[in-house]
Structures are given as C-alpha cells and as structure tokens.
Write a protein that holds these residues in place. Structure first.
Motif, PDB file in Angstrom:
ATOM      1  N   TYR A  30       0.843  -1.202   0.000  1.00 45.38           N
ATOM      2  CA  TYR A  30       0.000   0.000   0.000  1.00 45.38           C
ATOM      3  C   TYR A  30       0.873   1.244   0.000  1.00 45.38           C
ATOM      4  O   TYR A  30       1.835   1.349   0.757  1.00 45.38           O
ATOM      5  CB  TYR A  30      -0.920   0.014   1.221  1.00 45.38           C
ATOM      6  CG  TYR A  30      -1.722   1.287   1.335  1.00 45.38           C
ATOM      7  CD1 TYR A  30      -2.785   1.520   0.499  1.00 45.38           C
ATOM      8  CD2 TYR A  30      -1.373   2.269   2.251  1.00 45.38           C
ATOM      9  CE1 TYR A  30      -3.514   2.684   0.568  1.00 45.38           C
ATOM     10  CE2 TYR A  30      -2.092   3.439   2.342  1.00 45.38           C
ATOM     11  CZ  TYR A  30      -3.165   3.644   1.503  1.00 45.38           C
ATOM     12  OH  TYR A  30      -3.871   4.810   1.579  1.00 45.38           O
ATOM     13  N   ILE A  31       0.542   2.201  -0.859  1.00 39.47           N
ATOM     14  CA  ILE A  31       1.247   3.478  -0.914  1.00 39.47           C
ATOM     15  C   ILE A  31       0.242   4.565  -0.580  1.00 39.47           C
ATOM     16  O   ILE A  31      -0.799   4.687  -1.233  1.00 39.47           O
ATOM     17  CB  ILE A  31       1.847   3.714  -2.309  1.00 39.47           C
ATOM     18  CG1 ILE A  31       2.816   2.585  -2.648  1.00 39.47           C
ATOM     19  CG2 ILE A  31       2.558   5.046  -2.365  1.00 39.47           C
ATOM     20  CD1 ILE A  31       3.347   2.644  -4.055  1.00 39.47           C
ATOM     21  N   SER A  32       0.554   5.336   0.450  1.00 37.49           N
ATOM     22  CA  SER A  32      -0.383   6.356   0.912  1.00 37.49           C
ATOM     23  C   SER A  32      -0.530   7.467  -0.127  1.00 37.49           C
ATOM     24  O   SER A  32       0.281   7.617  -1.040  1.00 37.49           O
ATOM     25  CB  SER A  32       0.087   6.955   2.237  1.00 37.49           C
ATOM     26  OG  SER A  32       1.266   7.703   2.034  1.00 37.49           O
ATOM     27  N   LYS A  33      -1.574   8.261   0.048  1.00 37.25           N
ATOM     28  CA  LYS A  33      -1.874   9.332  -0.895  1.00 37.25           C
ATOM     29  C   LYS A  33      -0.744  10.365  -0.924  1.00 37.25           C
ATOM     30  O   LYS A  33      -0.327  10.819  -1.986  1.00 37.25           O
ATOM     31  CB  LYS A  33      -3.183   9.996  -0.471  1.00 37.25           C
ATOM     32  CG  LYS A  33      -3.873  10.783  -1.528  1.00 37.25           C
ATOM     33  CD  LYS A  33      -5.175  11.321  -0.981  1.00 37.25           C
ATOM     34  CE  LYS A  33      -6.245  11.317  -2.042  1.00 37.25           C
ATOM     35  NZ  LYS A  33      -7.513  11.827  -1.549  1.00 37.25           N
ATOM     36  N   ALA A  34      -0.220  10.712   0.256  1.00 34.36           N
ATOM     37  CA  ALA A  34       0.859  11.699   0.340  1.00 34.36           C
ATOM     38  C   ALA A  34       2.122  11.155  -0.331  1.00 34.36           C
ATOM     39  O   ALA A  34       2.835  11.888  -1.037  1.00 34.36           O
ATOM     40  CB  ALA A  34       1.143  12.035   1.792  1.00 34.36           C
ATOM     41  N   GLU A  35       2.400   9.877  -0.123  1.00 33.35           N
ATOM     42  CA  GLU A  35       3.585   9.267  -0.725  1.00 33.35           C
ATOM     43  C   GLU A  35       3.452   9.227  -2.249  1.00 33.35           C
ATOM     44  O   GLU A  35       4.414   9.486  -2.972  1.00 33.35           O
ATOM     45  CB  GLU A  35       3.751   7.853  -0.175  1.00 33.35           C
ATOM     46  CG  GLU A  35       5.138   7.301  -0.304  1.00 33.35           C
ATOM     47  CD  GLU A  35       5.293   5.985   0.422  1.00 33.35           C
ATOM     48  OE1 GLU A  35       6.142   5.206  -0.003  1.00 33.35           O
ATOM     49  OE2 GLU A  35       4.550   5.729   1.393  1.00 33.35           O
ATOM     50  N   ARG A  36       2.242   8.941  -2.739  1.00 35.36           N
ATOM     51  CA  ARG A  36       2.005   8.940  -4.187  1.00 35.36           C
ATOM     52  C   ARG A  36       2.227  10.327  -4.773  1.00 35.36           C
ATOM     53  O   ARG A  36       2.779  10.481  -5.865  1.00 35.36           O
ATOM     54  CB  ARG A  36       0.587   8.470  -4.501  1.00 35.36           C
ATOM     55  CG  ARG A  36       0.463   6.973  -4.554  1.00 35.36           C
ATOM     56  CD  ARG A  36      -0.920   6.556  -4.941  1.00 35.36           C
ATOM     57  NE  ARG A  36      -1.677   6.397  -3.694  1.00 35.36           N
ATOM     58  CZ  ARG A  36      -2.962   6.588  -3.547  1.00 35.36           C
ATOM     59  NH1 ARG A  36      -3.701   6.923  -4.558  1.00 35.36           N
ATOM     60  NH2 ARG A  36      -3.538   6.411  -2.376  1.00 35.36           N
ATOM     61  N   ALA A  37       1.799  11.355  -4.036  1.00 35.26           N
ATOM     62  CA  ALA A  37       1.966  12.727  -4.515  1.00 35.26           C
ATOM     63  C   ALA A  37       3.446  13.077  -4.629  1.00 35.26           C
ATOM     64  O   ALA A  37       3.876  13.679  -5.622  1.00 35.26           O
ATOM     65  CB  ALA A  37       1.260  13.699  -3.578  1.00 35.26           C
TER      66      ALA A  37
END
Length: 66
Positions: A30-37
C-alpha cells in the motif's frame, strides 16, 4: 464423534494459518496518498530534467554536424 471432529477442525485451522504465513502475498504494498503525490512530483522533475538534457544533447549534435 464430536470430539474427534472438533480436534480435527482445530488442527486444520492451525495448518491453514501456518501455510498462509509461509506463502507470501502477491498483493502490492500500500502506498499512501501523500507518498504517491511525492512520487509523482519526483517523476515530473525527472521528466523535466531529461527533456532539458535531451534537448541540449540534440542541439549539440546538430551544431557538431554543421
């Protein structure tokens, strides 16, 4: 009969759990939304720098060909 059935069920449950731990999941992490950004921003920066460097390389090759 019920006692045997219950013992077999618990043993099967234990075996199932042990096998589940041995077989690693193929599901992606799982990759968090902030990390994806942040990853998207880094990818955009890399894309920009490669565009700039590739343009510079193309320009230098054209000048050297003249």
């Amino acid at each position: 009969m019920n006692r045997k059935k219950k013992i077999n069920e618990t043993l099967k449950k234990r075996m199932k759990k042990a096998n589940a731990k041995l077989n690693k999941s193929t599901k992606p992490r799982y990759i968090s939304k902030a990390e994806r950004a942040t990853l998207d921003e880094e990818a955009a920066l890399v894309a920009e720098t490669t565009d700039v460097t590739s343009d510079a390389i193309v320009d230098s090759e054209i000048e050297s060909a003249r």
